[in-house]
Motif scaffolding. Structure first.
Motif, PDB file in Angstrom:
ATOM      1  N   THR A  41      35.874  37.751  41.576  1.00  0.00           N
ATOM      2  CA  THR A  41      35.824  36.713  42.598  1.00  0.00           C
ATOM      3  C   THR A  41      37.111  36.802  43.420  1.00  0.00           C
ATOM      4  O   THR A  41      38.078  37.466  43.020  1.00  0.00           O
ATOM      5  CB  THR A  41      35.723  35.308  41.976  1.00  0.00           C
ATOM      6  OG1 THR A  41      36.949  35.033  41.277  1.00  0.00           O
ATOM      7  CG2 THR A  41      34.528  35.186  41.038  1.00  0.00           C
ATOM      8  N   ALA A  42      37.140  36.104  44.542  1.00  0.00           N
ATOM      9  CA  ALA A  42      38.330  36.113  45.397  1.00  0.00           C
ATOM     10  C   ALA A  42      39.552  35.597  44.644  1.00  0.00           C
ATOM     11  O   ALA A  42      40.636  36.183  44.715  1.00  0.00           O
ATOM     12  CB  ALA A  42      38.073  35.273  46.647  1.00  0.00           C
ATOM     13  N   ARG A  43      39.386  34.503  43.884  1.00  0.00           N
ATOM     14  CA  ARG A  43      40.513  33.956  43.123  1.00  0.00           C
ATOM     15  C   ARG A  43      40.988  34.929  42.044  1.00  0.00           C
ATOM     16  O   ARG A  43      42.185  35.093  41.827  1.00  0.00           O
ATOM     17  CB  ARG A  43      40.144  32.621  42.490  1.00  0.00           C
ATOM     18  CG  ARG A  43      40.240  31.479  43.455  1.00  0.00           C
ATOM     19  CD  ARG A  43      40.018  30.184  42.754  1.00  0.00           C
ATOM     20  NE  ARG A  43      38.691  29.709  43.142  1.00  0.00           N
ATOM     21  CZ  ARG A  43      38.115  28.630  42.689  1.00  0.00           C
ATOM     22  NH1 ARG A  43      38.711  27.890  41.792  1.00  0.00           N
ATOM     23  NH2 ARG A  43      36.939  28.264  43.111  1.00  0.00           N
ATOM     24  N   GLN A  44      40.040  35.558  41.358  1.00  0.00           N
ATOM     25  CA  GLN A  44      40.408  36.529  40.325  1.00  0.00           C
ATOM     26  C   GLN A  44      41.151  37.714  40.941  1.00  0.00           C
ATOM     27  O   GLN A  44      42.116  38.215  40.357  1.00  0.00           O
ATOM     28  CB  GLN A  44      39.171  37.024  39.585  1.00  0.00           C
ATOM     29  CG  GLN A  44      38.530  36.002  38.686  1.00  0.00           C
ATOM     30  CD  GLN A  44      37.175  36.478  38.160  1.00  0.00           C
ATOM     31  OE1 GLN A  44      36.417  37.137  38.861  1.00  0.00           O
ATOM     32  NE2 GLN A  44      36.887  36.138  36.908  1.00  0.00           N
ATOM     33  N   THR A  45      40.705  38.150  42.096  1.00  0.00           N
ATOM     34  CA  THR A  45      41.354  39.270  42.775  1.00  0.00           C
ATOM     35  C   THR A  45      42.793  38.922  43.117  1.00  0.00           C
ATOM     36  O   THR A  45      43.712  39.696  42.838  1.00  0.00           O
ATOM     37  CB  THR A  45      40.573  39.641  44.053  1.00  0.00           C
ATOM     38  OG1 THR A  45      39.255  40.045  43.679  1.00  0.00           O
ATOM     39  CG2 THR A  45      41.256  40.762  44.813  1.00  0.00           C
ATOM     40  N   ILE A  46      43.003  37.748  43.710  1.00  0.00           N
ATOM     41  CA  ILE A  46      44.358  37.333  44.068  1.00  0.00           C
ATOM     42  C   ILE A  46      45.201  37.155  42.810  1.00  0.00           C
ATOM     43  O   ILE A  46      46.366  37.554  42.766  1.00  0.00           O
ATOM     44  CB  ILE A  46      44.329  36.042  44.910  1.00  0.00           C
ATOM     45  CG1 ILE A  46      43.658  36.323  46.262  1.00  0.00           C
ATOM     46  CG2 ILE A  46      45.734  35.470  45.109  1.00  0.00           C
ATOM     47  CD1 ILE A  46      43.266  35.082  47.025  1.00  0.00           C
ATOM     48  N   ASN A  47      44.622  36.589  41.769  1.00  0.00           N
ATOM     49  CA  ASN A  47      45.351  36.386  40.524  1.00  0.00           C
ATOM     50  C   ASN A  47      45.765  37.715  39.895  1.00  0.00           C
ATOM     51  O   ASN A  47      46.918  37.890  39.500  1.00  0.00           O
ATOM     52  CB  ASN A  47      44.520  35.561  39.540  1.00  0.00           C
ATOM     53  CG  ASN A  47      45.327  35.146  38.330  1.00  0.00           C
ATOM     54  OD1 ASN A  47      46.435  34.638  38.460  1.00  0.00           O
ATOM     55  ND2 ASN A  47      44.787  35.394  37.158  1.00  0.00           N
TER      56      ASN A  47
END
Length: 185
Positions: A27-33
């Protein structure tokens, strides 16, 4: 000089996963994290190297270094499936190259002679991981994306402060960092 770092029976320098690799799209959040976590891991690895050089809790320091290396490798593999545009693919490739050099250097028994070089390699990985994280954050463009990135940046800063402490205790002089508008790390 001898190689000393092993993960689950596999040499760290082999570049082989010691765990199953998740090939799912993040997900976008997982990618940024995961991207932001690479910033922190670059500093944690250098800090653990200094702790080993100082012989501060050597078993625990080795575990931190090993786990951090495995996590960095896993994050890079996961991010390969997420980087879709040319700019993030190029940035990811640069982070991977920086990681490979850092990984090889920290797999050798710690010594003061290599410590400043290892700090520089950690900073190189940090700068490019920060650039990549900002790319992912901008692509998403939400407040939550900014908060996830900021939280990751705070994790990195805590490791960086600890790294500087251990380097000072080890008596290793680090070159002052260059500051610029673009480099905010």
């Amino acid at each position: 000089r001898r190689r000393f770092l092993f993960i689950s029976g596999t040499a760290l320098t082999a570049g082989l996963p010691a765990f199953p690799v998740n090939s799912a799209i993040l997900t976008a959040r997982q990618t940024i994290n995961k991207s932001g976590q690479l910033r922190m891991l670059s500093q944690r690895i250098v800090k653990a190297y200094a702790q080993l050089g100082l012989e501060v809790m050597p078993k625990e320091s080795m575990n931190v270094l090993s786990r951090s290396a495995m996590t960095a490798y896993g994050n890079l593999v996961d991010l390969r499936n997420t980087a879709t545009d040319d700019a993030t693919k190029a940035s990811l490739a640069t982070v991977e190259k920086a990681w490979a050099v850092l990984r090889d250097m920290v797999s050798i028994a710690p010594n003061k002679g290599d410590a400043a070089t290892i700090a520089k390699l950690g900073d190189d990985m940090l700068a490019e991981a920060d650039r990549m994280t900002r790319m992912f954050e901008s692509a998403v463009g939400t407040e939550i994306a900014k908060m996830v990135s900021l939280a990751g940046r705070q994790r990195m800063l805590s490791q960086k402060v600890a790294r500087h402490y251990f380097y000072a205790a080890w008596g290793v002089a680090e070159r002052p960092e260059k500051r610029s508008e673009e480099r905010r790390v």
